[in-house]
Design an enzyme around this catalytic site. Structure first.
Site, PDB file in Angstrom:
ATOM      1  N   SER A 164     -15.693 -26.635  18.911  1.00  0.00           N
ATOM      2  CA  SER A 164     -16.839 -27.000  18.072  1.00  0.00           C
ATOM      3  C   SER A 164     -17.258 -25.830  17.182  1.00  0.00           C
ATOM      4  O   SER A 164     -17.355 -24.683  17.632  1.00  0.00           O
ATOM      5  CB  SER A 164     -18.029 -27.396  18.959  1.00  0.00           C
ATOM      6  OG  SER A 164     -19.184 -27.545  18.160  1.00  0.00           O
TER       7      SER A 164
ATOM      8  N   LYS B  50     -22.000 -39.946  21.577  1.00  0.00           N
ATOM      9  CA  LYS B  50     -23.030 -40.339  20.607  1.00  0.00           C
ATOM     10  C   LYS B  50     -23.658 -41.701  20.922  1.00  0.00           C
ATOM     11  O   LYS B  50     -24.835 -41.916  20.690  1.00  0.00           O
ATOM     12  CB  LYS B  50     -22.445 -40.355  19.199  1.00  0.00           C
ATOM     13  CG  LYS B  50     -22.119 -38.966  18.680  1.00  0.00           C
ATOM     14  CD  LYS B  50     -21.632 -39.031  17.258  1.00  0.00           C
ATOM     15  CE  LYS B  50     -21.326 -37.644  16.735  1.00  0.00           C
ATOM     16  NZ  LYS B  50     -21.040 -37.639  15.311  1.00  0.00           N
TER      17      LYS B  50
ATOM     18  N   ASP C 241     -25.718 -37.630  10.744  1.00  0.00           N
ATOM     19  CA  ASP C 241     -24.387 -37.625  10.120  1.00  0.00           C
ATOM     20  C   ASP C 241     -24.383 -38.271   8.730  1.00  0.00           C
ATOM     21  O   ASP C 241     -23.824 -37.722   7.780  1.00  0.00           O
ATOM     22  CB  ASP C 241     -23.378 -38.375  11.008  1.00  0.00           C
ATOM     23  CG  ASP C 241     -22.979 -37.565  12.225  1.00  0.00           C
ATOM     24  OD1 ASP C 241     -22.975 -36.319  12.142  1.00  0.00           O
ATOM     25  OD2 ASP C 241     -22.667 -38.173  13.266  1.00  0.00           O
TER      26      ASP C 241
ATOM     27  N   GLY D 129     -11.793 -47.463   8.162  1.00  0.00           N
ATOM     28  CA  GLY D 129     -12.186 -47.306   9.567  1.00  0.00           C
ATOM     29  C   GLY D 129     -13.461 -48.075   9.852  1.00  0.00           C
ATOM     30  O   GLY D 129     -14.301 -48.254   8.954  1.00  0.00           O
ATOM     31  N   ALA D 130     -13.588 -48.538  11.083  1.00  0.00           N
ATOM     32  CA  ALA D 130     -14.779 -49.306  11.465  1.00  0.00           C
ATOM     33  C   ALA D 130     -15.226 -48.921  12.871  1.00  0.00           C
ATOM     34  O   ALA D 130     -15.732 -49.744  13.627  1.00  0.00           O
ATOM     35  CB  ALA D 130     -14.484 -50.809  11.369  1.00  0.00           C
ATOM     36  N   GLY D 131     -15.025 -47.651  13.221  1.00  0.00           N
ATOM     37  CA  GLY D 131     -15.427 -47.159  14.539  1.00  0.00           C
ATOM     38  C   GLY D 131     -16.781 -46.477  14.484  1.00  0.00           C
ATOM     39  O   GLY D 131     -17.595 -46.730  13.580  1.00  0.00           O
TER      40      GLY D 131
ATOM     41  N   ARG E 186      -7.799 -51.130  10.476  1.00  0.00           N
ATOM     42  CA  ARG E 186      -6.541 -51.592  11.092  1.00  0.00           C
ATOM     43  C   ARG E 186      -6.771 -52.877  11.888  1.00  0.00           C
ATOM     44  O   ARG E 186      -5.989 -53.810  11.830  1.00  0.00           O
ATOM     45  CB  ARG E 186      -6.014 -50.469  11.997  1.00  0.00           C
ATOM     46  CG  ARG E 186      -4.732 -50.775  12.697  1.00  0.00           C
ATOM     47  CD  ARG E 186      -4.271 -49.593  13.489  1.00  0.00           C
ATOM     48  NE  ARG E 186      -5.259 -49.189  14.512  1.00  0.00           N
ATOM     49  CZ  ARG E 186      -5.121 -48.149  15.318  1.00  0.00           C
ATOM     50  NH1 ARG E 186      -4.070 -47.368  15.204  1.00  0.00           N
ATOM     51  NH2 ARG E 186      -6.053 -47.857  16.215  1.00  0.00           N
ATOM     52  N   THR E 187      -7.870 -52.896  12.642  1.00  0.00           N
ATOM     53  CA  THR E 187      -8.246 -54.121  13.364  1.00  0.00           C
ATOM     54  C   THR E 187      -9.272 -54.850  12.498  1.00  0.00           C
ATOM     55  O   THR E 187     -10.441 -54.454  12.433  1.00  0.00           O
ATOM     56  CB  THR E 187      -8.879 -53.773  14.736  1.00  0.00           C
ATOM     57  OG1 THR E 187      -8.032 -52.815  15.385  1.00  0.00           O
ATOM     58  CG2 THR E 187      -9.066 -54.985  15.606  1.00  0.00           C
TER      59      THR E 187
ATOM     60  N   TYR F 240     -11.845 -32.437   9.051  1.00  0.00           N
ATOM     61  CA  TYR F 240     -11.688 -31.174   8.331  1.00  0.00           C
ATOM     62  C   TYR F 240     -10.714 -30.297   9.093  1.00  0.00           C
ATOM     63  O   TYR F 240     -10.512 -30.461  10.295  1.00  0.00           O
ATOM     64  CB  TYR F 240     -13.044 -30.458   8.162  1.00  0.00           C
ATOM     65  CG  TYR F 240     -13.776 -30.294   9.461  1.00  0.00           C
ATOM     66  CD1 TYR F 240     -14.717 -31.229   9.872  1.00  0.00           C
ATOM     67  CD2 TYR F 240     -13.480 -29.233  10.330  1.00  0.00           C
ATOM     68  CE1 TYR F 240     -15.354 -31.118  11.084  1.00  0.00           C
ATOM     69  CE2 TYR F 240     -14.120 -29.108  11.550  1.00  0.00           C
ATOM     70  CZ  TYR F 240     -15.056 -30.057  11.911  1.00  0.00           C
ATOM     71  OH  TYR F 240     -15.678 -29.947  13.124  1.00  0.00           O
TER      72      TYR F 240
END
Ligand code: ATR
Length: 271
Positions: A17, A68, A104, A128-130, A153-154, A219
């Site tokens: 981190s 989170k 975020d 992305g959808a996470g 993807r899903t 990153y």
């Protein structure tokens, strides 16, 4: 007497981190005294760990992967933004109340603005959808882009998110990640974990144009795998998520200390 802010970040894995470095730079610039530790906490020990850390005098904690959503579930008092995201990255105590926010999305928007990107005139394609996608969508929508399309993807997950976030002010659509897009995006944001997982990513064949701005949430010291693909496809303007990481940290720091830190930190001081 000046107080020492006792802060930290919890998650797993946590040893790489950058948050301790970033927060110490903030504190040094402001002449504040802080301690900021990176603490390994697994999902199954999360509840006890949080309670113990606040009992030990921690004033603020960042929660990172994979905590989170668990942190969201534990908080007594959630900011409006956190309620919309369904996850949090910033925790603090007010008397006995565990408060939480998600910085975020605001961090991403601040970083885009600092790079001169006007979200208001963008057709955004979000890959992305996470969890990361969910964390940034509310802030992006607040900046009123022309359209927001989610490709995953899903496909069902993209459709669910598009339905959840459909608002009167902005068109939110879902698209298949392996089909041609109906329109050309002007801002592409990669929230997938494909690069981090060192996996290949399938993309729409007409995704990139030379006018698009590409933002990869991940990153690294070297160019991220996604930005490499974009560059090879002719994209001229791209960046990785280090700026967002710094901006979201600054917003957490402000919540805990009421001081606004400078986010002008050099890449080479972190990576
Ligand atoms: P995070 O919290 O980092 O967002 P996550 O919630 O596990 O992690 O979500 C990861 C996202 O990256 C998902 O949208 C996932 O797609 P699926 O919903 O189909 O699993 C996406 N992803 C991960 N690996 C990928 C790959 N190799 N190609 C495309 N998308 C990928």
């Amino acid at each position: 007497m000046s107080s020492i802010y006792k802060l930290g970040v919890i998650g797993s894995p946590i040893d790489h981190s950058l948050s301790p470095k970033i927060h110490k730079i903030f504190a040094n610039d402001l002449g504040l005294q802080i301690s900021y530790e990176a603490i390994e906490v697994k999902e199954n020990e999360f509840k006890t760990a949080i309670t113990n850390l606040f009992d030990q005098g921690f004033m603020g904690l960042n929660a990172t992967l994979p905590l989170k959503e668990a942190a969201y579930g534990l908080a007594d008092n959630l900011s409006k933004e956190a309620q919309n995201c369904g996850s949090v990255n910033t925790l603090w105590k007010e008397k006995d109340t565990l408060c939480a926010d998600s910085t975020d999305g605001r961090g991403l928007v601040k970083d885009l603005e600092s790079k001169g990107i006007d979200i208001g005139d963008k057709n955004i394609l979000l890959l992305g959808a996470g969890g990361s996608a969910k964390a940034v969508i509310p802030s992006l929508l607040k900046s009123k882009p022309k359209t927001l399309t989610i490709a995953n993807r899903t496909p069902e997950k993209a459709i669910n998110l598009a339905n959840k976030f459909t608002s009167g002010q902005c068109e939110v659509n879902a698209a298949a990640i392996d089909a041609r897009l109906n329109s050309e995006p002007s801002l592409i944001i990669n929230t997938t974990s494909a690069g981090t997982l060192k996996q290949a990513i399938e993309l729409p064949e007409n995704l990139f144009s030379d006018k698009v701005f590409v933002y990869d949430l991940s990153y690294s010291f070297q160019m991220t795998p996604f930005n490499k693909i974009a560059k090879e496809a002719g994209v001229k303007n791209y960046c990785d998520g280090l700026g967002m990481l710094i901006e979201q940290a600054a917003l957490s720091f402000e919540i805990w200390t009421s001081h606004i830190p400078s986010t002008d930190i050099k890449r080479e001081d972190l990576l």
